[in-house]
Enzyme design. Structure first.
Site, PDB file in Angstrom:
ATOM      1  N   SER A  18       0.835  -1.205   0.000  1.00  0.00           N
ATOM      2  CA  SER A  18       0.000   0.000   0.000  1.00  0.00           C
ATOM      3  C   SER A  18       0.865   1.249   0.000  1.00  0.00           C
ATOM      4  CB  SER A  18      -0.919   0.022   1.230  1.00  0.00           C
ATOM      5  OG  SER A  18      -1.900  -0.979   1.171  1.00  0.00           O
ATOM      6  N   SER A  66      -5.732   0.560  -2.293  1.00  0.00           N
ATOM      7  CA  SER A  66      -4.389   0.371  -1.733  1.00  0.00           C
ATOM      8  C   SER A  66      -3.599   1.662  -1.651  1.00  0.00           C
ATOM      9  CB  SER A  66      -3.603  -0.630  -2.589  1.00  0.00           C
ATOM     10  OG  SER A  66      -4.251  -1.869  -2.631  1.00  0.00           O
ATOM     11  N   THR A  67      -4.055   2.701  -2.361  1.00  0.00           N
ATOM     12  CA  THR A  67      -3.272   3.930  -2.447  1.00  0.00           C
ATOM     13  C   THR A  67      -4.051   5.172  -2.026  1.00  0.00           C
ATOM     14  OG1 THR A  67      -3.876   4.165  -4.785  1.00  0.00           O
ATOM     15  CG2 THR A  67      -1.826   3.007  -4.298  1.00  0.00           C
ATOM     16  N   LYS A  69      -5.061   6.353   1.052  1.00  0.00           N
ATOM     17  CA  LYS A  69      -4.939   6.137   2.491  1.00  0.00           C
ATOM     18  C   LYS A  69      -4.217   7.303   3.155  1.00  0.00           C
ATOM     19  CE  LYS A  69      -4.484   1.106   1.771  1.00  0.00           C
ATOM     20  NZ  LYS A  69      -5.492   0.503   2.646  1.00  0.00           N
ATOM     21  N   CYS A 103      -4.906  -0.438   8.698  1.00  0.00           N
ATOM     22  CA  CYS A 103      -4.253  -0.906   7.473  1.00  0.00           C
ATOM     23  C   CYS A 103      -2.995  -1.655   7.890  1.00  0.00           C
ATOM     24  CB  CYS A 103      -3.891   0.254   6.552  1.00  0.00           C
ATOM     25  SG  CYS A 103      -2.961  -0.290   5.087  1.00  0.00           S
ATOM     26  N   ASN A 105      -0.812  -3.193   5.976  1.00  0.00           N
ATOM     27  CA  ASN A 105       0.338  -2.903   5.131  1.00  0.00           C
ATOM     28  C   ASN A 105       1.029  -1.611   5.555  1.00  0.00           C
ATOM     29  OD1 ASN A 105       0.879  -4.863   2.919  1.00  0.00           O
ATOM     30  ND2 ASN A 105      -1.290  -4.574   2.516  1.00  0.00           N
ATOM     31  N   SER A 304     -11.539  -5.451  -1.110  1.00  0.00           N
ATOM     32  CA  SER A 304     -11.268  -4.246  -0.332  1.00  0.00           C
ATOM     33  C   SER A 304     -11.945  -3.056  -0.995  1.00  0.00           C
ATOM     34  CB  SER A 304      -9.759  -3.988  -0.230  1.00  0.00           C
ATOM     35  OG  SER A 304      -9.497  -2.798   0.487  1.00  0.00           O
ATOM     36  N   MET A 313      -4.351  -7.536   1.821  1.00  0.00           N
ATOM     37  CA  MET A 313      -4.292  -6.558   2.889  1.00  0.00           C
ATOM     38  C   MET A 313      -3.578  -7.175   4.090  1.00  0.00           C
ATOM     39  SD  MET A 313      -7.308  -6.925   1.167  1.00  0.00           S
ATOM     40  CE  MET A 313      -8.716  -7.333   2.176  1.00  0.00           C
TER      41      MET A 313
END
Length: 391
Positions: A18, A66-67, A69, A103, A105, A304, A313
């Site tokens: 991530s 994933s990006t 955040k 999160c 990651n 997700s 994740m």
């Protein structure tokens, strides 16, 4: 006349598979230092949301869960901890920040950022070796220990550790998630290892509902018509399939007591997660490399924010490790039996996880800790600019 932009100290980091924007709490504008609409509006603008085009062109998000955040850190006032870690999952096309979970990651980047940004006393760091940074995860009220490599008194980011889902190697960063089950509820919220879920469009499904790392709903891939070897392109373009999977998530959330009505699921997008499992099977990962069936214990795919995740994740990996260690769950069934340490296959490759689980005097299952290795590095640091009027 429109107000000018303001600038805020920020660091853009990769953690695991991530990426996110990291802030020190005291660097935020005063209005955003407390939870509430001002903080949410600021983070939405930083990431470029809500974007009806789904691209986040006018922000630092990269148009995937994933990006999109954000992380806010501060020195911890909690005994035995170095830093408090708060995570926000920023929706892409909606004006919404979900604070309901962690999160896993980005947890890998928290210890490194805490050291880089001066939140950890340099006197506590070795000149060479490792620093065990104790992190208080505020969203879920749990401890994470990040074993950060140190070289010459500084965080060591480069190395030869390879993590599937990340293109370039980096330094290995082991993580331990301590007592990751929800303190407010049981490891298995229904007290069952397997439940029946009635899901519109799918019928009656067996499901393992577990609360470790993040609330997760495990089902058999075959019960969904899948093999457990799917990649993003096999699912994310199928609107009917995504609707069925969201209906499954809603049914599981109701069964777990996370929501009271189906309508509430829309306001809790980050949790619970849905994952489907299958026995080990050879497949080609998204990079094109072959994952041999005899190299893994099982295949897992996870959703997700309404999309199939490109890898796994970190929090869902905690749930996988925990459920795999407990006989009778759908995860241990797919793996051919319970195991305290195993490697599973995901869309980008494989991941090795371990869990220490056991039963208490009453026969209730408990998990002591879950471990895995990730990597992290700073991509960019400096100032992020946003229009002052945005919050």
């Amino acid at each position: 006349m429109s107000k000018p932009q303001i600038k805020i100290l920020a660091t853009y980091m990769r953690g695991g598979t991530s990426k996110g924007v990291f802030f020190r709490l005291n660097d935020l504008p005063p209005a955003a230092r407390e939870p509430g609409p001002a903080r949410d509006k600021l983070l939405l603008r930083v990431l470029g949301s809500p974007d009806p085009y789904g691209k986040q062109i006018d922000g630092l998000g990269n148009a995937s869960s994933s990006t999109s955040k954000a992380v806010i850190l501060s020195k911890s006032q909690r005994p035995g901890h170095h830093v408090d870690y708060l995570f926000g999952q920023v929706a892409i096309d909606k004006p919404f920040v979900d604070w309901s979970g962690n999160c896993g990651n980005l947890s890998a980047a928290v210890g490194a950022f805490a050291i880089h940004s001066g939140l950890v006393d340099s006197a506590l760091l070795p000149q060479n070796g490792h620093a065990d940074i104790h992190i208080w995860q505020q969203n879920i009220g749990k401890t994470i220990i990040a074993r950060v490599p140190i070289s010459g008194g500084q965080v060591q980011e480069t190395g030869d550790f390879e993590l599937d889902g990340v293109t370039f190697p980096a330094a290995e960063l082991p993580l331990t998630f301590v007592d990751p089950a929800d303190d407010e509820g049981a490891l298995f919220p229904t007290a069952n290892l397997v439940d029946k879920l009635e899901v519109p469009g799918l019928g009656s499904l067996d499901a393992t509902l577990i609360n470790a790392g993040i609330p997760t709903i495990f089902v058999r891939a075959g019960d969904l018509g899948y093999r457990g070897t799917e990649l993003q392109g096999d699912i994310n373009g199928d609107k009917a399939a995504l609707a069925r999977l969201e209906a499954l998530r809603t049914a599981g959330a109701l069964k777990m007591g996370l929501i009271k009505t189906p309508q509430e699921a829309a306001t809790r997008q980050h949790t619970p997660k849905v994952a489907f499992v299958a026995p080990p099977t050879s497949y080609n990962a998204s990079s094109g490399k072959t994952v041999a069936g005899d190299s893994i214990a099982l295949c897992v795919r996870a959703m997700s924010m309404g999309q199939l995740h490109h890898a796994m994740m970190g929090t869902a990996a905690v749930a996988i490790a925990t459920a795999a260690a407990i006989p009778g769950t759908l995860v241990s069934e797919a793996a051919g039996g319970a195991a305290n340490r195993l490697r599973f296959g995901h869309p980008s490759g494989t991941l090795l996880v371990g869990a220490k689980a056991g039963q208490d005097a009453s026969g209730n299952w408990q998990v002591q800790d879950v471990s895995m290795s990730r990597s992290a590095r700073i991509i960019m640091e400096g100032w992020v600019r946003v229009p002052e009027e945005c919050f």
